[in-house]
Design a protein around this motif. Structure first.
Motif, PDB file in Angstrom:
ATOM      1  N   VAL A  84       0.837  -1.204   0.000  1.00  0.00           N
ATOM      2  CA  VAL A  84       0.000   0.000   0.000  1.00  0.00           C
ATOM      3  C   VAL A  84       0.871   1.253   0.000  1.00  0.00           C
ATOM      4  O   VAL A  84       0.633   2.199  -0.754  1.00  0.00           O
ATOM      5  N   SER A  85       1.894   1.242   0.824  1.00  0.00           N
ATOM      6  CA  SER A  85       2.788   2.399   0.921  1.00  0.00           C
ATOM      7  C   SER A  85       3.472   2.689  -0.410  1.00  0.00           C
ATOM      8  O   SER A  85       3.509   3.837  -0.880  1.00  0.00           O
ATOM      9  N   LYS A  86       4.006   1.664  -1.028  1.00  0.00           N
ATOM     10  CA  LYS A  86       4.702   1.850  -2.319  1.00  0.00           C
ATOM     11  C   LYS A  86       3.716   2.239  -3.422  1.00  0.00           C
ATOM     12  O   LYS A  86       4.050   3.044  -4.296  1.00  0.00           O
ATOM     13  N   TYR A  87       2.510   1.711  -3.367  1.00  0.00           N
ATOM     14  CA  TYR A  87       1.492   2.091  -4.356  1.00  0.00           C
ATOM     15  C   TYR A  87       1.124   3.566  -4.188  1.00  0.00           C
ATOM     16  O   TYR A  87       1.006   4.296  -5.177  1.00  0.00           O
ATOM     17  N   ASN A  88       0.971   4.016  -2.947  1.00  0.00           N
ATOM     18  CA  ASN A  88       0.649   5.431  -2.704  1.00  0.00           C
ATOM     19  C   ASN A  88       1.775   6.349  -3.176  1.00  0.00           C
ATOM     20  O   ASN A  88       1.510   7.433  -3.706  1.00  0.00           O
ATOM     21  N   ALA A 109       4.542  -2.005  -8.318  1.00  0.00           N
ATOM     22  CA  ALA A 109       4.081  -3.263  -8.913  1.00  0.00           C
ATOM     23  C   ALA A 109       4.835  -4.452  -8.325  1.00  0.00           C
ATOM     24  O   ALA A 109       4.236  -5.472  -7.962  1.00  0.00           O
ATOM     25  N   THR A 110       6.148  -4.314  -8.212  1.00  0.00           N
ATOM     26  CA  THR A 110       6.954  -5.406  -7.649  1.00  0.00           C
ATOM     27  C   THR A 110       6.584  -5.672  -6.191  1.00  0.00           C
ATOM     28  O   THR A 110       6.462  -6.831  -5.769  1.00  0.00           O
ATOM     29  N   THR A 111       6.375  -4.617  -5.424  1.00  0.00           N
ATOM     30  CA  THR A 111       6.030  -4.772  -4.012  1.00  0.00           C
ATOM     31  C   THR A 111       4.656  -5.421  -3.854  1.00  0.00           C
ATOM     32  O   THR A 111       4.463  -6.277  -2.985  1.00  0.00           O
ATOM     33  N   LEU A 112       3.714  -5.037  -4.691  1.00  0.00           N
ATOM     34  CA  LEU A 112       2.385  -5.668  -4.656  1.00  0.00           C
ATOM     35  C   LEU A 112       2.473  -7.154  -5.016  1.00  0.00           C
ATOM     36  O   LEU A 112       1.823  -8.000  -4.387  1.00  0.00           O
ATOM     37  N   GLU A 113       3.278  -7.482  -6.010  1.00  0.00           N
ATOM     38  CA  GLU A 113       3.452  -8.890  -6.387  1.00  0.00           C
ATOM     39  C   GLU A 113       4.133  -9.672  -5.262  1.00  0.00           C
ATOM     40  O   GLU A 113       3.762 -10.821  -4.979  1.00  0.00           O
ATOM     41  N   ASP A 114       5.121  -9.056  -4.629  1.00  0.00           N
ATOM     42  CA  ASP A 114       5.800  -9.714  -3.510  1.00  0.00           C
ATOM     43  C   ASP A 114       4.827  -9.974  -2.362  1.00  0.00           C
ATOM     44  O   ASP A 114       4.844 -11.049  -1.749  1.00  0.00           O
ATOM     45  N   ALA A 149      -1.039  -4.815  -9.525  1.00  0.00           N
ATOM     46  CA  ALA A 149       0.347  -4.734 -10.004  1.00  0.00           C
ATOM     47  C   ALA A 149       0.367  -4.693 -11.528  1.00  0.00           C
ATOM     48  O   ALA A 149       1.107  -3.892 -12.132  1.00  0.00           O
ATOM     49  N   GLN A 150      -0.456  -5.517 -12.144  1.00  0.00           N
ATOM     50  CA  GLN A 150      -0.513  -5.531 -13.618  1.00  0.00           C
ATOM     51  C   GLN A 150      -1.056  -4.206 -14.146  1.00  0.00           C
ATOM     52  O   GLN A 150      -0.525  -3.654 -15.121  1.00  0.00           O
ATOM     53  N   ALA A 151      -2.078  -3.668 -13.507  1.00  0.00           N
ATOM     54  CA  ALA A 151      -2.638  -2.382 -13.944  1.00  0.00           C
ATOM     55  C   ALA A 151      -1.616  -1.263 -13.758  1.00  0.00           C
ATOM     56  O   ALA A 151      -1.503  -0.373 -14.615  1.00  0.00           O
ATOM     57  N   ALA A 152      -0.863  -1.312 -12.673  1.00  0.00           N
ATOM     58  CA  ALA A 152       0.158  -0.287 -12.429  1.00  0.00           C
ATOM     59  C   ALA A 152       1.251  -0.362 -13.492  1.00  0.00           C
ATOM     60  O   ALA A 152       1.696   0.672 -14.008  1.00  0.00           O
TER      61      ALA A 152
END
Length: 185
Positions: A84-88, A109-114, A149-152
């Protein structure tokens, strides 16, 4: 004064024991019939043993389930919070046309996938010990995080943000569903 000979005393004691044993054995009566357990006692014992075994199995299953829930629920906010933090940070970079936009997008994207991979690993490690309802909610988060992650990854400055926002709402809904399903800490 003459002392007793220890070997003589031992022989006398052994002879007395043999005579007493032979006398008792000779006076005993044998009982006709076949040895069998008391049917009521046997039935009660079998019932007790079965219920005791079932209780032990139930206790082991409850302990395994409690551990699976704890393992998954305790790690969930930490693991997904980083995503969430990295996406924000990525959204802020997008909104401000920041020069590090591409790097923040890729990191998000990488952080969400992780996070999705870690949550999925926790669900897989728990196997059947995790309640189906919670397993379903965790799995929905995994799918939602991968979709976000894919959308990002597909975002550019000129791309429409609707699909990204929809994917973001799905992740938020999935995170809230898991938090609501997990025991309060």
């Amino acid at each position: 004064m003459k002392l007793l000979d220890p070997r003589g005393v031992g022989l006398v004691c052994a002879a007395a024991a043999l005579i007493a044993g032979a006398t008792i054995a000779g006076c005993s009566n044998s009982v006709d019939g076949t040895a069998a357990p008391n049917a009521a006692d046997l039935s009660a014992y079998k019932t007790f043993a079965a219920s005791s075994s079932a209780a032990a199995t139930s206790s082991r299953k409850a302990a395994a389930q409690a551990k699976a829930i704890s393992d998954n629920c305790d790690q969930f906010p930490i693991v997904t919070g980083v995503g969430v933090s990295k996406y924000n940070e990525f959204v802020d970079a997008h909104d401000s046309n920041a020069p590090d936009y591409d790097a923040k997008r890729d990191t998000a994207a990488t952080t969400l996938e992780d996070a999705a991979n870690q949550v999925e690993a926790g669900v897989n490690a728990a196997k059947d010990d995790l309640p189906e309802d919670l397993k379903g909610k965790l799995t929905e988060y995994v799918n939602a995080a991968r979709a976000l992650a894919q959308a990002a990854r597909g975002m550019t400055y000129t791309a429409p943000v609707g699909p990204l926002n929809d994917a973001s709402r799905r992740v938020n809904d999935a995170r809230n569903a898991v938090r609501d399903a997990c025991p309060a800490r």
